[in-house]
Enzyme design. Structure first.
Site, PDB file in Angstrom:
ATOM      1  CG  ASN A  44      -0.395  -0.261   2.519  1.00  0.00           C
ATOM      2  OD1 ASN A  44       0.645  -0.885   2.640  1.00  0.00           O
ATOM      3  ND2 ASN A  44      -1.058   0.213   3.551  1.00  0.00           N
ATOM      4  CB  ILE A  45       1.517   3.911  -2.123  1.00  0.00           C
ATOM      5  CG1 ILE A  45       2.455   2.809  -2.644  1.00  0.00           C
ATOM      6  CG2 ILE A  45       2.215   5.274  -2.149  1.00  0.00           C
ATOM      7  CD1 ILE A  45       2.907   3.002  -4.081  1.00  0.00           C
ATOM      8  CD  GLU A  46      -1.494   4.498   4.899  1.00  0.00           C
ATOM      9  OE1 GLU A  46      -1.004   5.302   5.711  1.00  0.00           O
ATOM     10  OE2 GLU A  46      -2.246   3.564   5.215  1.00  0.00           O
ATOM     11  CB  CYS A  55      -5.337  -1.207  -1.827  1.00  0.00           C
ATOM     12  SG  CYS A  55      -6.691  -0.440  -0.939  1.00  0.00           S
ATOM     13  CD  GLU A  57      -5.556  -5.625  -1.838  1.00  0.00           C
ATOM     14  OE1 GLU A  57      -4.872  -4.619  -1.528  1.00  0.00           O
ATOM     15  OE2 GLU A  57      -6.477  -6.051  -1.132  1.00  0.00           O
ATOM     16  CB  CYS A  88     -11.199  -2.125  -0.192  1.00  0.00           C
ATOM     17  SG  CYS A  88     -10.453  -1.317  -1.623  1.00  0.00           S
ATOM     18  CB  CYS A  91      -8.922  -3.801  -4.390  1.00  0.00           C
ATOM     19  SG  CYS A  91      -7.655  -2.589  -3.961  1.00  0.00           S
TER      20      CYS A  91
HETATM   21  N1  THU Z   1      -5.242  -1.577   2.435  1.00  0.00           N
HETATM   22  C1  THU Z   1      -4.673  -2.339   1.455  1.00  0.00           C
HETATM   23  O1  THU Z   1      -3.592  -2.011   0.945  1.00  0.00           O
HETATM   24  N2  THU Z   1      -5.331  -3.454   1.048  1.00  0.00           N
HETATM   25  C2  THU Z   1      -6.472  -3.935   1.623  1.00  0.00           C
HETATM   26  O2  THU Z   1      -6.994  -4.964   1.203  1.00  0.00           O
HETATM   27  C3  THU Z   1      -7.071  -3.218   2.749  1.00  0.00           C
HETATM   28  C4  THU Z   1      -6.545  -1.859   3.009  1.00  0.00           C
HETATM   29  C5  THU Z   1      -4.507  -0.409   2.931  1.00  0.00           C
HETATM   30  C6  THU Z   1      -5.053   0.925   2.553  1.00  0.00           C
HETATM   31  C7  THU Z   1      -4.535   1.794   3.678  1.00  0.00           C
HETATM   32  O3  THU Z   1      -3.203   2.203   3.377  1.00  0.00           O
HETATM   33  C8  THU Z   1      -4.481   0.874   4.877  1.00  0.00           C
HETATM   34  O4  THU Z   1      -4.496  -0.443   4.345  1.00  0.00           O
HETATM   35  C9  THU Z   1      -5.613   1.059   5.856  1.00  0.00           C
HETATM   36  O5  THU Z   1      -6.844   0.876   5.250  1.00  0.00           O
END
Ligand code: THU
Length: 136
Positions: A44-46, A55, A57, A88, A91
């Site tokens: 994930n990259i916020e 996300c 994925e 989610c 995704c």
């Molecule tokens: N996140 C993912 O990368 N994949 C998922 O299936 C669920 C959520 C990440 C997004 C965000 O950076 C963090 O998890 C919290 O939701």
């Protein structure tokens, strides 16, 4: 225990090491198994805006697509949770664009895993979208 997806889960764990999650502190890793045999990992990259977060994925699948891949057999995702997480809604739709029958391998860092089909998590991914369009 089923060992079929061990390598894919390991790739997702490796991808998770690159997570950029300074806001949620929730690191997620993903690895997608392409029909060609290639595997692409991501995390994930916020973003400080929160809403622009991507996300794991979509990062893993996006880099596969950027390399020319179009068909995927399975995607593994790993997070440090009690129960394995699932993709989610955004995704699910993104993944269904390429492989509606994708196998989702959800795993925890501790070793729990759950395997299910994307078609179970997102039935009818194209219903009502760009179909039956009334062109004047
Ligand atoms: N996140 C993912 O990368 N994949 C998922 O299936 C669920 C959520 C990440 C997004 C965000 O950076 C963090 O998890 C919290 O939701």
């Amino acid at each position: 225990m089923d060992t079929q997806f061990d390598d894919l889960i390991q790739s997702a764990l490796n991808g998770r090491l690159q997570a950029y999650a300074p806001y949620s502190k929730f690191a997620v890793g993903a690895a997608v198994q392409c029909k060609s045999g290639a595997v692409f990992a991501g995390s994930n990259i916020e973003n400080i805006s929160y809403g622009l977060t991507i996300c794991a994925e979509r990062i893993a699948t996006g880099s596969a697509i950027a390399a020319g891949e179009r068909e995927f057999l399975a995607i593994a995702l790993v997070a440090d949770t009690i129960e394995p997480i699932v993709p989610c809604g955004a995704c699910r739709q993104f993944l269904a664009e390429f492989s509606p029958d994708l196998i989702i391998v959800s795993a925890t860092v501790a070793g729990e895993r759950k395997i299910e089909k994307l078609s179970h998590l997102l039935p009818e991914p194209t219903r009502g979208i760009l179909k039956n369009v009334h062109i004047p």
